[in-house]
Write a protein that holds these residues in place. Structure first.
Motif, PDB file in Angstrom:
ATOM      1  N   ASP A 107       0.820  -1.220   0.000  1.00 42.11           N
ATOM      2  CA  ASP A 107       0.000   0.000   0.000  1.00 42.11           C
ATOM      3  C   ASP A 107       0.849   1.264   0.000  1.00 42.11           C
ATOM      4  O   ASP A 107       0.396   2.319  -0.440  1.00 42.11           O
ATOM      5  CB  ASP A 107      -0.922   0.030   1.230  1.00 42.11           C
ATOM      6  CG  ASP A 107      -2.170  -0.810   1.033  1.00 42.11           C
ATOM      7  OD1 ASP A 107      -2.450  -1.205  -0.119  1.00 42.11           O
ATOM      8  OD2 ASP A 107      -2.868  -1.079   2.022  1.00 42.11           O
ATOM      9  N   VAL A 108       2.077   1.166   0.500  1.00 40.34           N
ATOM     10  CA  VAL A 108       2.899   2.369   0.652  1.00 40.34           C
ATOM     11  C   VAL A 108       4.238   2.290  -0.073  1.00 40.34           C
ATOM     12  O   VAL A 108       4.928   3.304  -0.216  1.00 40.34           O
ATOM     13  CB  VAL A 108       3.153   2.673   2.146  1.00 40.34           C
ATOM     14  CG1 VAL A 108       1.852   3.077   2.832  1.00 40.34           C
ATOM     15  CG2 VAL A 108       3.779   1.479   2.860  1.00 40.34           C
ATOM     16  N   LEU A 109       4.632   1.109  -0.523  1.00 40.66           N
ATOM     17  CA  LEU A 109       5.911   0.955  -1.215  1.00 40.66           C
ATOM     18  C   LEU A 109       5.695   0.281  -2.561  1.00 40.66           C
ATOM     19  O   LEU A 109       4.908  -0.662  -2.674  1.00 40.66           O
ATOM     20  CB  LEU A 109       6.883   0.116  -0.376  1.00 40.66           C
ATOM     21  CG  LEU A 109       7.357   0.718   0.951  1.00 40.66           C
ATOM     22  CD1 LEU A 109       8.184  -0.317   1.722  1.00 40.66           C
ATOM     23  CD2 LEU A 109       8.183   1.982   0.723  1.00 40.66           C
ATOM     24  N   SER A 110       6.412   0.751  -3.573  1.00 39.07           N
ATOM     25  CA  SER A 110       6.334   0.142  -4.899  1.00 39.07           C
ATOM     26  C   SER A 110       7.240  -1.080  -4.966  1.00 39.07           C
ATOM     27  O   SER A 110       8.083  -1.307  -4.091  1.00 39.07           O
ATOM     28  CB  SER A 110       6.758   1.155  -5.964  1.00 39.07           C
ATOM     29  OG  SER A 110       8.139   1.473  -5.828  1.00 39.07           O
ATOM     30  N   ASN A 111       7.065  -1.862  -6.015  1.00 35.08           N
ATOM     31  CA  ASN A 111       7.934  -3.024  -6.210  1.00 35.08           C
ATOM     32  C   ASN A 111       9.400  -2.620  -6.250  1.00 35.08           C
ATOM     33  O   ASN A 111      10.263  -3.272  -5.645  1.00 35.08           O
ATOM     34  CB  ASN A 111       7.572  -3.740  -7.517  1.00 35.08           C
ATOM     35  CG  ASN A 111       6.170  -4.319  -7.499  1.00 35.08           C
ATOM     36  OD1 ASN A 111       5.558  -4.472  -6.439  1.00 35.08           O
ATOM     37  ND2 ASN A 111       5.658  -4.650  -8.669  1.00 35.08           N
ATOM     38  N   GLU A 112       9.684  -1.538  -6.975  1.00 30.62           N
ATOM     39  CA  GLU A 112      11.055  -1.072  -7.115  1.00 30.62           C
ATOM     40  C   GLU A 112      11.634  -0.621  -5.779  1.00 30.62           C
ATOM     41  O   GLU A 112      12.806  -0.891  -5.470  1.00 30.62           O
ATOM     42  CB  GLU A 112      11.128   0.062  -8.131  1.00 30.62           C
ATOM     43  CG  GLU A 112      10.833  -0.341  -9.560  1.00 30.62           C
ATOM     44  CD  GLU A 112       9.365  -0.644  -9.830  1.00 30.62           C
ATOM     45  OE1 GLU A 112       9.057  -1.347 -10.806  1.00 30.62           O
ATOM     46  OE2 GLU A 112       8.518  -0.186  -9.020  1.00 30.62           O
ATOM     47  N   GLU A 113      10.819   0.064  -4.980  1.00 23.19           N
ATOM     48  CA  GLU A 113      11.289   0.511  -3.672  1.00 23.19           C
ATOM     49  C   GLU A 113      11.579  -0.670  -2.754  1.00 23.19           C
ATOM     50  O   GLU A 113      12.578  -0.677  -2.011  1.00 23.19           O
ATOM     51  CB  GLU A 113      10.247   1.441  -3.043  1.00 23.19           C
ATOM     52  CG  GLU A 113      10.158   2.794  -3.719  1.00 23.19           C
ATOM     53  CD  GLU A 113       8.974   3.611  -3.220  1.00 23.19           C
ATOM     54  OE1 GLU A 113       9.073   4.861  -3.227  1.00 23.19           O
ATOM     55  OE2 GLU A 113       7.951   3.000  -2.829  1.00 23.19           O
ATOM     56  N   VAL A 114      10.733  -1.684  -2.805  1.00 24.23           N
ATOM     57  CA  VAL A 114      10.938  -2.869  -1.965  1.00 24.23           C
ATOM     58  C   VAL A 114      12.229  -3.575  -2.345  1.00 24.23           C
ATOM     59  O   VAL A 114      13.039  -3.941  -1.480  1.00 24.23           O
ATOM     60  CB  VAL A 114       9.735  -3.822  -2.094  1.00 24.23           C
ATOM     61  CG1 VAL A 114      10.070  -5.200  -1.517  1.00 24.23           C
ATOM     62  CG2 VAL A 114       8.514  -3.244  -1.388  1.00 24.23           C
ATOM     63  N   VAL A 115      12.458  -3.770  -3.634  1.00 24.59           N
ATOM     64  CA  VAL A 115      13.676  -4.440  -4.087  1.00 24.59           C
ATOM     65  C   VAL A 115      14.916  -3.626  -3.719  1.00 24.59           C
ATOM     66  O   VAL A 115      15.940  -4.182  -3.292  1.00 24.59           O
ATOM     67  CB  VAL A 115      13.610  -4.693  -5.606  1.00 24.59           C
ATOM     68  CG1 VAL A 115      14.981  -5.108  -6.157  1.00 24.59           C
ATOM     69  CG2 VAL A 115      12.570  -5.752  -5.917  1.00 24.59           C
ATOM     70  N   LYS A 116      14.829  -2.328  -3.834  1.00 21.84           N
ATOM     71  CA  LYS A 116      15.965  -1.468  -3.487  1.00 21.84           C
ATOM     72  C   LYS A 116      16.277  -1.554  -1.996  1.00 21.84           C
ATOM     73  O   LYS A 116      17.450  -1.627  -1.595  1.00 21.84           O
ATOM     74  CB  LYS A 116      15.666  -0.026  -3.884  1.00 21.84           C
ATOM     75  CG  LYS A 116      16.815   0.937  -3.598  1.00 21.84           C
ATOM     76  CD  LYS A 116      16.478   2.349  -4.052  1.00 21.84           C
ATOM     77  CE  LYS A 116      17.635   3.305  -3.765  1.00 21.84           C
ATOM     78  NZ  LYS A 116      17.306   4.699  -4.197  1.00 21.84           N
ATOM     79  N   ILE A 117      15.253  -1.556  -1.163  1.00 19.82           N
ATOM     80  CA  ILE A 117      15.458  -1.619   0.286  1.00 19.82           C
ATOM     81  C   ILE A 117      16.103  -2.936   0.682  1.00 19.82           C
ATOM     82  O   ILE A 117      17.056  -2.968   1.468  1.00 19.82           O
ATOM     83  CB  ILE A 117      14.119  -1.415   1.023  1.00 19.82           C
ATOM     84  CG1 ILE A 117      13.619   0.021   0.841  1.00 19.82           C
ATOM     85  CG2 ILE A 117      14.265  -1.742   2.512  1.00 19.82           C
ATOM     86  CD1 ILE A 117      12.190   0.237   1.307  1.00 19.82           C
ATOM     87  N   VAL A 118      15.616  -4.032   0.132  1.00 22.44           N
ATOM     88  CA  VAL A 118      16.155  -5.349   0.487  1.00 22.44           C
ATOM     89  C   VAL A 118      17.581  -5.510  -0.027  1.00 22.44           C
ATOM     90  O   VAL A 118      18.462  -6.003   0.687  1.00 22.44           O
ATOM     91  CB  VAL A 118      15.253  -6.471  -0.070  1.00 22.44           C
ATOM     92  CG1 VAL A 118      15.889  -7.835   0.137  1.00 22.44           C
ATOM     93  CG2 VAL A 118      13.883  -6.430   0.597  1.00 22.44           C
ATOM     94  N   SER A 119      17.821  -5.083  -1.250  1.00 22.37           N
ATOM     95  CA  SER A 119      19.157  -5.265  -1.831  1.00 22.37           C
ATOM     96  C   SER A 119      20.206  -4.389  -1.163  1.00 22.37           C
ATOM     97  O   SER A 119      21.394  -4.723  -1.182  1.00 22.37           O
ATOM     98  CB  SER A 119      19.123  -4.965  -3.335  1.00 22.37           C
ATOM     99  OG  SER A 119      18.744  -3.621  -3.581  1.00 22.37           O
TER     100      SER A 119
END
Length: 473
Positions: A321-333
């Motif tokens: 709801d608050v993070l995009s797919n790209e943001e999630v991948v960037k945070i994890v990586s």
């Protein structure tokens, strides 16, 4: 939204921070297969009682050999998210992982029940399908990376790949159907207006098999040709506004429309009542809508992993709801260490909720991060970053309503639940009365309107009220 053991077992497995092997092994407790023994579903019901003894199975905040998981309660009441990583799910490098987001008055119990029972049903269905396909009880666990023979015939390889995919597709379909059937007949769990999403993945060698319902999502982090990290969405959010979903629901006399104060959120409604307003087209439970187009049949997909694929993130919609797919991948990586990736992602989602929707209540968040190279940090990330055991325990308490032994701290009752809006919040909709204590919240919190700016406010608008004489269909 949740995390407790199924009602057929009163104990729960302890948090194995690094997936240490314990005895007895999984194959000692009634789930191994051989030519001599034909296992039935009753064997797996018994197996539920032994889940605390299963090695390399984690479902509370922590890490295993190649994964980390974390959940945090939102501000809508008890945490209704559940999650699991089960390494050594089957021999020969097979891992099961899933995220389950409950909704409704008993959604946390539904999510936890599904978390515990669905993997065992999948095992049972897989074995049944595999035995019928091969004409014997001998199992074959080879993934696509191991099926290639020296100078092998390409047609035979394709045929083997198709057979494996077909086997898992049938296993997912049967297990989801059996799971929903068990929920319908469960004597101690009311799923009439409560349910759960599910996104479940089986990694078998380099093969990835996925089955999912609802709006929890799986995304993969992979490197492109320029060695840059990109996000690949693996599942589809099965919401009522998808054309094929809306068509099916309408054919079953269900209604699909959005309220005026949330025009971007399509919901499913009964034909004779402006309830319950379910914000997804497929779910476990929610039997008040099963005759009107809401189904538990999963979408199934298969993907062959490559060396460029780095990790997979499964999460409930409180994250998306608050993070995009790209943001999630960037945070994890970019996480300082792999063992902290899930926690850092949940913390990032919590900050975004405060920034983007300061007047709204944060939803529960659950995250599973699976690193495809099978590696994890060697040292405890929590110790490196100065997290004390007390701090970690406070995070663990995000699984509200579940104690360390798996028992609920308070028995469920049909009380006010913040996934169901009050009459003031739902405007023209009829109020719903609940007996029992209201969830702990300040007066300011109870006056909160869930419609202020959130993309997907609540899974349900309100519970239906049936009279003795239902209108003619």
């Amino acid at each position: 939204m949740g995390g407790c053991v199924s009602t057929s077992s009163r104990s729960n497995c302890s948090n194995r921070s690094r997936g240490e092997a314990v005895s007895p092994t999984f194959f000692d407790i009634g789930c191994c297969w051989s030519k001599r023994a034909k296992r039935t579903f009753s064997d797996h019901v018994i197996g539920l009682q032994h889940l605390p003894s299963v090695p390399n199975r984690i479902f509370t905040n922590g890490e295993s050999r190649s994964s980390c998981i974390f959940t945090q309660q939102g501000r809508k009441g008890i945490n209704q998210d559940a999650m699991i990583v089960w390494e050594d799910f089957m021999p020969e490098d097979v891992t099961f992982c899933g995220v389950f987001d409950g909704h409704g008055p008993h959604g946390h119990l539904v999510a936890r029940k599904v978390r515990d029972a669905l993997p065992l049903k999948l095992l049972s269905s897989w074995h049944s399908c595999q035995s019928r396909q091969n004409g014997s009880g001998q199992t074959c666990f080879k993934g696509s990376s191991e099926k290639k023979s020296d100078g092998g015939d390409s047609e035979k390889e394709v045929s083997a790949e198709e057979r494996l995919t077909s086997l898992w597709r049938e296993a997912f379909m049967k297990s989801y159907k059996a799971m929903d059937k068990e929920l319908r007949s469960h004597s101690n769990l009311d799923c009439f207006c409560s349910g759960s999403t599910a996104v479940s993945i089986v990694k078998q060698g380099s093969d990835l098999f996925m089955g999912y319902i609802g709006d929890s999502r799986a995304v993969m982090g992979s490197k492109d040709r320029n060695d840059l990290m990109v996000a690949i969405q693996l599942t589809v959010d099965l919401k009522p506004d998808l054309p094929r979903e809306a068509e099916r629901i309408k054919k079953c006399n269900g209604r699909v429309f959005a309220l005026q104060d949330e025009p971007e959120v399509c919901r499913v409604w009964l034909p004779f009542d402006d309830a319950p307003g379910l914000a997804m087209a497929r779910a476990f439970g929610d039997f008040c809508l099963k005759e009107y187009g809401v189904i538990s049949v999963p979408e199934f997909s298969h993907r062959i992993l490559t060396e460029r694929d780095q990790f997979i993130v499964l999460a409930s919609d409180g994250v998306w709801d608050v993070l995009s797919n790209e943001e999630v991948v960037k945070i994890v990586s970019s996480a300082l260490s792999r063992s902290s990736a899930a926690r850092i992602l949940v913390d990032s989602a919590a900050r975004e909720w405060k920034l983007k929707y300061p007047t709204s209540k944060m939803d529960d968040c659950a995250v599973v991060c699976v690193f495809l190279d099978g590696k994890m940090d060697m040292e405890s990330d929590y110790e490196e970053q100065g997290f004390s055991s007390a701090t970690l325990q406070s995070y663990h308490s995000g699984n509200a309503g579940e104690s360390d032994d798996g028992r609920n701290r308070s028995e469920p009752c049909l009380q006010r639940n913040f996934t169901v809006r009050s009459s003031e919040e739902s405007g023209r909709l009829c109020p719903v009365e609940f007996e029992g204590d209201v969830d702990t919240a300040s007066g300011e919190d109870q006056n909160w309107s869930g419609l202020e700016g959130v993309t997907r406010v609540n899974s349900l608008v309100q519970l239906p009220r049936f009279s003795e004489e239902r209108p003619n269909q």
